[in-house]
Design a protein around this motif. Structure first.
Motif, PDB file in Angstrom:
ATOM      1  N   VAL A  17       0.839  -1.205   0.000  1.00 48.97           N
ATOM      2  CA  VAL A  17       0.000   0.000   0.000  1.00 48.97           C
ATOM      3  C   VAL A  17       0.871   1.251   0.000  1.00 48.97           C
ATOM      4  CG1 VAL A  17      -1.689   1.317   1.342  1.00 48.97           C
ATOM      5  CG2 VAL A  17      -1.966  -1.149   1.093  1.00 48.97           C
ATOM      6  N   MET A  18       1.982   1.205   0.724  1.00 51.97           N
ATOM      7  CA  MET A  18       2.868   2.358   0.800  1.00 51.97           C
ATOM      8  C   MET A  18       3.611   2.632  -0.513  1.00 51.97           C
ATOM      9  SD  MET A  18       2.536   3.783   3.778  1.00 51.97           S
ATOM     10  CE  MET A  18       0.789   3.453   3.458  1.00 51.97           C
ATOM     11  N   GLN A  19       3.464   1.751  -1.489  1.00 51.57           N
ATOM     12  CA  GLN A  19       4.081   1.961  -2.804  1.00 51.57           C
ATOM     13  C   GLN A  19       3.046   2.320  -3.869  1.00 51.57           C
ATOM     14  OE1 GLN A  19       7.302  -1.082  -3.698  1.00 51.57           O
ATOM     15  NE2 GLN A  19       6.527  -1.966  -1.777  1.00 51.57           N
ATOM     16  N   ALA A  20       1.834   2.671  -3.431  1.00 51.95           N
ATOM     17  CA  ALA A  20       0.787   3.041  -4.381  1.00 51.95           C
ATOM     18  C   ALA A  20       1.179   4.302  -5.150  1.00 51.95           C
ATOM     19  CB  ALA A  20      -0.529   3.273  -3.647  1.00 51.95           C
ATOM     20  N   GLU A  21       0.774   4.363  -6.380  1.00 51.30           N
ATOM     21  CA  GLU A  21       1.084   5.530  -7.220  1.00 51.30           C
ATOM     22  C   GLU A  21       0.420   6.781  -6.652  1.00 51.30           C
ATOM     23  OE1 GLU A  21      -0.149   4.570 -11.149  1.00 51.30           O
ATOM     24  OE2 GLU A  21       1.442   3.099 -11.494  1.00 51.30           O
ATOM     25  N   GLY A  22       1.165   7.862  -6.652  1.00 52.38           N
ATOM     26  CA  GLY A  22       0.624   9.124  -6.172  1.00 52.38           C
ATOM     27  C   GLY A  22       0.619   9.277  -4.665  1.00 52.38           C
ATOM     28  N   ARG A  23       1.208   8.330  -3.937  1.00 50.13           N
ATOM     29  CA  ARG A  23       1.218   8.471  -2.478  1.00 50.13           C
ATOM     30  C   ARG A  23       2.188   9.561  -2.050  1.00 50.13           C
ATOM     31  NH1 ARG A  23       4.092   7.290   1.982  1.00 50.13           N
ATOM     32  NH2 ARG A  23       5.707   6.045   0.955  1.00 50.13           N
ATOM     33  N   ASN A  74      -0.721 -10.706  -2.165  1.00 49.25           N
ATOM     34  CA  ASN A  74      -0.589 -11.047  -3.589  1.00 49.25           C
ATOM     35  C   ASN A  74      -1.920 -11.023  -4.320  1.00 49.25           C
ATOM     36  OD1 ASN A  74      -1.746 -13.250  -2.393  1.00 49.25           O
ATOM     37  ND2 ASN A  74      -0.268 -14.759  -3.176  1.00 49.25           N
ATOM     38  N   SER A  75      -2.962 -10.448  -3.702  1.00 52.18           N
ATOM     39  CA  SER A  75      -4.276 -10.389  -4.346  1.00 52.18           C
ATOM     40  C   SER A  75      -4.254  -9.361  -5.471  1.00 52.18           C
ATOM     41  CB  SER A  75      -5.359 -10.019  -3.336  1.00 52.18           C
ATOM     42  OG  SER A  75      -5.475 -10.996  -2.318  1.00 52.18           O
ATOM     43  N   PRO A  76      -4.644  -9.738  -6.687  1.00 51.59           N
ATOM     44  CA  PRO A  76      -4.676  -8.776  -7.800  1.00 51.59           C
ATOM     45  C   PRO A  76      -5.577  -7.586  -7.513  1.00 51.59           C
ATOM     46  CG  PRO A  76      -4.878 -11.028  -8.606  1.00 51.59           C
ATOM     47  CD  PRO A  76      -4.989 -11.104  -7.125  1.00 51.59           C
ATOM     48  N   SER A  77      -6.676  -7.797  -6.772  1.00 50.21           N
ATOM     49  CA  SER A  77      -7.603  -6.693  -6.486  1.00 50.21           C
ATOM     50  C   SER A  77      -6.926  -5.596  -5.663  1.00 50.21           C
ATOM     51  CB  SER A  77      -8.825  -7.219  -5.733  1.00 50.21           C
ATOM     52  OG  SER A  77      -8.442  -7.861  -4.524  1.00 50.21           O
ATOM     53  N   LEU A  78      -6.004  -5.964  -4.764  1.00 50.95           N
ATOM     54  CA  LEU A  78      -5.290  -4.967  -3.967  1.00 50.95           C
ATOM     55  C   LEU A  78      -4.482  -4.042  -4.870  1.00 50.95           C
ATOM     56  CD1 LEU A  78      -4.297  -3.984  -1.104  1.00 50.95           C
ATOM     57  CD2 LEU A  78      -2.400  -5.588  -1.387  1.00 50.95           C
ATOM     58  N   TYR A  79      -3.747  -4.631  -5.781  1.00 48.87           N
ATOM     59  CA  TYR A  79      -2.927  -3.846  -6.718  1.00 48.87           C
ATOM     60  C   TYR A  79      -3.805  -2.957  -7.589  1.00 48.87           C
ATOM     61  CZ  TYR A  79       1.270  -6.569  -5.590  1.00 48.87           C
ATOM     62  OH  TYR A  79       2.355  -7.135  -4.955  1.00 48.87           O
ATOM     63  N   ALA A  80      -4.913  -3.513  -8.075  1.00 45.81           N
ATOM     64  CA  ALA A  80      -5.765  -2.783  -9.022  1.00 45.81           C
ATOM     65  C   ALA A  80      -6.487  -1.616  -8.350  1.00 45.81           C
ATOM     66  CB  ALA A  80      -6.774  -3.744  -9.644  1.00 45.81           C
ATOM     67  N   GLU A  81      -7.058  -1.844  -7.152  1.00 42.80           N
ATOM     68  CA  GLU A  81      -7.871  -0.809  -6.517  1.00 42.80           C
ATOM     69  C   GLU A  81      -7.042   0.355  -5.990  1.00 42.80           C
ATOM     70  OE1 GLU A  81     -10.382  -2.516  -3.579  1.00 42.80           O
ATOM     71  OE2 GLU A  81     -11.505  -3.754  -5.008  1.00 42.80           O
ATOM     72  N   LEU A  82      -5.833   0.078  -5.527  1.00 33.55           N
ATOM     73  CA  LEU A  82      -5.015   1.138  -4.933  1.00 33.55           C
ATOM     74  C   LEU A  82      -3.945   1.679  -5.879  1.00 33.55           C
ATOM     75  CD1 LEU A  82      -4.583  -0.278  -1.328  1.00 33.55           C
ATOM     76  CD2 LEU A  82      -6.032   1.592  -2.062  1.00 33.55           C
ATOM     77  N   GLY A  83      -3.886   1.165  -7.105  1.00 29.85           N
ATOM     78  CA  GLY A  83      -2.908   1.667  -8.063  1.00 29.85           C
ATOM     79  C   GLY A  83      -1.488   1.321  -7.693  1.00 29.85           C
ATOM     80  N   ILE A  84      -1.274   0.095  -7.215  1.00 31.12           N
ATOM     81  CA  ILE A  84       0.066  -0.348  -6.822  1.00 31.12           C
ATOM     82  C   ILE A  84       0.753  -0.943  -8.051  1.00 31.12           C
ATOM     83  CG2 ILE A  84       1.365  -1.894  -5.300  1.00 31.12           C
ATOM     84  CD1 ILE A  84      -1.090  -1.832  -3.425  1.00 31.12           C
ATOM     85  N   PRO A  85       1.971  -0.550  -8.359  1.00 33.12           N
ATOM     86  CA  PRO A  85       2.679  -1.121  -9.519  1.00 33.12           C
ATOM     87  C   PRO A  85       2.769  -2.644  -9.410  1.00 33.12           C
ATOM     88  CG  PRO A  85       3.859   0.787  -8.659  1.00 33.12           C
ATOM     89  CD  PRO A  85       2.779   0.487  -7.681  1.00 33.12           C
ATOM     90  N   SER A  86       2.631  -3.317 -10.509  1.00 24.82           N
ATOM     91  CA  SER A  86       2.590  -4.780 -10.505  1.00 24.82           C
ATOM     92  C   SER A  86       3.884  -5.399  -9.981  1.00 24.82           C
ATOM     93  CB  SER A  86       2.318  -5.303 -11.921  1.00 24.82           C
ATOM     94  OG  SER A  86       3.321  -4.829 -12.826  1.00 24.82           O
ATOM     95  N   GLY A  87       5.000  -4.709 -10.092  1.00 23.90           N
ATOM     96  CA  GLY A  87       6.268  -5.261  -9.629  1.00 23.90           C
ATOM     97  C   GLY A  87       6.587  -4.967  -8.179  1.00 23.90           C
ATOM     98  N   ALA A  88       5.683  -4.307  -7.451  1.00 26.09           N
ATOM     99  CA  ALA A  88       5.953  -3.934  -6.061  1.00 26.09           C
ATOM    100  C   ALA A  88       6.029  -5.164  -5.172  1.00 26.09           C
ATOM    101  CB  ALA A  88       4.863  -2.993  -5.549  1.00 26.09           C
ATOM    102  N   LYS A  89       7.043  -5.195  -4.318  1.00 27.08           N
ATOM    103  CA  LYS A  89       7.225  -6.292  -3.378  1.00 27.08           C
ATOM    104  C   LYS A  89       7.162  -5.765  -1.951  1.00 27.08           C
ATOM    105  CE  LYS A  89       7.810  -9.217  -6.724  1.00 27.08           C
ATOM    106  NZ  LYS A  89       6.724 -10.182  -7.049  1.00 27.08           N
TER     107      LYS A  89
END
Length: 535
Positions: A238-244, A376-391
């Motif tokens: 979450v802390m790597q979401a775009e625009g944070r 690793n849920s795809p919905s988390l990445y999609a809803e918060l705008g997290i880059p797909s490569g974020a670990k």
């Protein structure tokens, strides 16, 4: 479009506000300022981040006479936390500008001398927390007999059971004829009823209709059912979401705040913790570093959930589910302030289902059953705008913040603790029971569990007294077990065995004081983590 001048605000204050980019009043200001300037008692209610502070600081500036010869406070603002006290004082200084209004902030954790010195010279407005205000008033160095205006900010908290006795004692020292104003984002009915004992024909001002949500519409809310073992991984993503931009993470306990802050720092994020077990210098160091962008994640207990206004906070995370809807509203209100957009994320563990259900119902939200979500849920990445490569760790190329240590800690002459030393791997935290084991308030260590530590006892009237201990009926043979001139013999050994047997029988007869084998019985220890209440 209404202007401050049209609300009856003095020209010099209007000019000062305009010089700071404040030209149009918020709805709560437009409703409250004209009434307050005339001296009416009122209850002001509006969402978080909609300008409640200026709604009472501007009227205060109209009611006080700067530099009054008596030097006694003419206005008193009582707030629940130290950080909020400092912020209110800054807003009064900002709006007062060239008037030269003397404002003093009073709260615990700082040395007395600067506050006593300021009171001697004379002040016009006092802003403070109940504990230190009462302390100075009882010492007769803070004279409240000339107060014309009383404000309770975050009034629902101030009139709660934790603060109410202190507030009542403070009010008893004020003149009966005065103006009283109460402001908060949440005003439950019982609190409004209770508050009327301090008010004279008050006007209840609300900046939104009854059917509107208490949360800010510009704050997008996400609620995820997360497993507690996976929460650190989810938070790191979450802390790597775009625009944070800046982010605040809220916990229930002080220990959790320290642990999560340390974990984020180990993952490469610039994080700092704020909670009540830190000394005031360390708390202010963390907030300054956060405001200045040296750290971009502030992990806090609810000490920072009330009224703290820091620009640039784009994300708020409830790492642990809030206890009630009031706490939820105030926490997520740290973002989406003053017309800006924001994102609020809440983690709901499985055992928090009922608590969250009550919050969801009370605030009429649309998340009765949060979706089960993992790192690793795809919905988390999609809803918060997290880059797909974020670990789970921040890339080294993105570690650009200076960090907490780049902000100097100020020596405030405090008696409490400062920031705790870094915890080594495998070392247990010592802030159990809601208090720090580092000695805040001079607490004596509390016993718990089955720890058996032999402590030397001192006899102040003579030489150290030696105690004879037995193990399993046999006399202890440790050095110094017998006194000089009294060698241990068969009779002593038998007496010791008989005495130990009598002790075991007495413990069993009392119902569980000891085990039949002579070992220690585990005792119930207090919870290691308690909810935080800060003053």
């Amino acid at each position: 479009m209404t202007t401050f001048a049209e609300l009856g605000v003095a020209e010099d204050i209007v000019a000062t506000l305009a010089g700071n980019g404040i030209n149009e009043p918020f709805p709560i200001q437009a409703l409250a300022i004209p009434l307050a300037i005339k001296g009416s008692d009122l209850i002001g209610q509006a969402r978080t981040g909609t300008g409640k502070t200026l709604a009472f600081t501007i009227p205060i500036l109209h009611q006080v006479t700067p530099g009054d010869p008596s030097g006694k406070p003419q206005a008193l603002v009582v707030v629940p936390t130290r950080e909020l006290a400092s912020q209110v004082a800054r807003d009064i200084d900002l709006a007062g500008g060239p008037r030269g209004t003397r404002v003093l902030v009073i709260y615990g954790g700082r040395s007395y001398e600067p506050q006593l010195e300021a009171l001697k010279k004379g002040v016009d407005v006092v802003v403070g927390t109940p504990g230190r205000l009462l302390d100075l008033a009882n010492q007769r160095v803070l004279d409240l007999s000339e107060v014309r205006v009383l404000v309770l900010d975050e009034a629902d908290e101030m009139l709660d059971l934790g603060f109410l006795p202190d507030v009542e004692r403070i009010v008893s020292q004020l003149p009966a004829t005065r103006q009283t104003m109460l402001f908060s984002a949440t005003m439950p009915g019982p609190v409004v009823a209770l508050s009327r004992r301090y008010l004279r024909q008050p006007t209840h001002v609300r900046a939104e209709s009854d059917d509107e949500s208490q949360t800010v519409p510009l704050t997008t809310q996400f609620v995820f059912r997360a497993h507690h073992l996976d929460k650190p991984e989810v938070l790191a993503r979450v802390m790597q979401a775009e625009g944070r931009g800046l982010a605040m993470v809220f916990t229930r306990t002080k220990r959790s705040a320290d642990r999560i802050s340390a974990d984020l720092a180990e993952r490469g994020f610039a994080a700092a913790a704020v909670h009540g077990d830190l000394g005031q210098g360390a708390r202010e160091q963390a907030l300054r570093a956060f405001r200045n962008g040296k750290v971009d994640i502030l992990v806090a207990t609810d000490v920072a959930a009330r009224g703290i206004d820091i620009t640039g906070v784009t994300h708020v995370v409830n790492y642990e589910c809030p206890d009630d809807e009031k706490t939820y509203v105030h926490r997520i209100g740290r973002t989406g302030r003053a017309g800006e957009t924001g994102t609020a994320v809440t983690f709901v563990d499985w055992e928090d289902g009922y608590r969250w259900g009550m919050i969801n119902k009370a605030l009429n939200l649309s998340h009765p059953e949060p979706e089960e979500t993992y790192s690793n849920s795809p919905s988390l990445y999609a809803e918060l705008g997290i880059p797909s490569g974020a670990k789970g760790r921040l890339a080294r190329s993105e570690r650009t913040r200076a960090g907490l240590e780049a902000e100097e800690i100020e020596d405030l002459g405090e008696t409490g603790t400062r920031r705790p030393p870094a915890r080594r791997d495998g070392e247990r935290s010592g802030s159990g029971g809601g208090r720090s084991a580092r000695g805040t308030r001079g607490d004596a260590p509390r016993s718990g569990g089955s720890t058996r530590t032999a402590t030397a006892t001192k006899n102040t009237d003579g030489p150290p007294r030696q105690r004879q201990r037995t193990r399993g009926g046999a006399a202890a043979t440790a050095a110094g077990a017998s006194e000089p001139g009294h060698p241990t013999g068969p009779a002593d050994t038998a007496a010791g065995a008989e005495g130990a047997a009598r002790k075991r029988r007495r413990r069993r007869s009392r119902g569980g004081g000891g085990r039949p084998d002579g070992g220690s019985s585990p005792t119930a220890a207090g919870s290691n983590e308690t909810a935080s209440t800060d003053v």
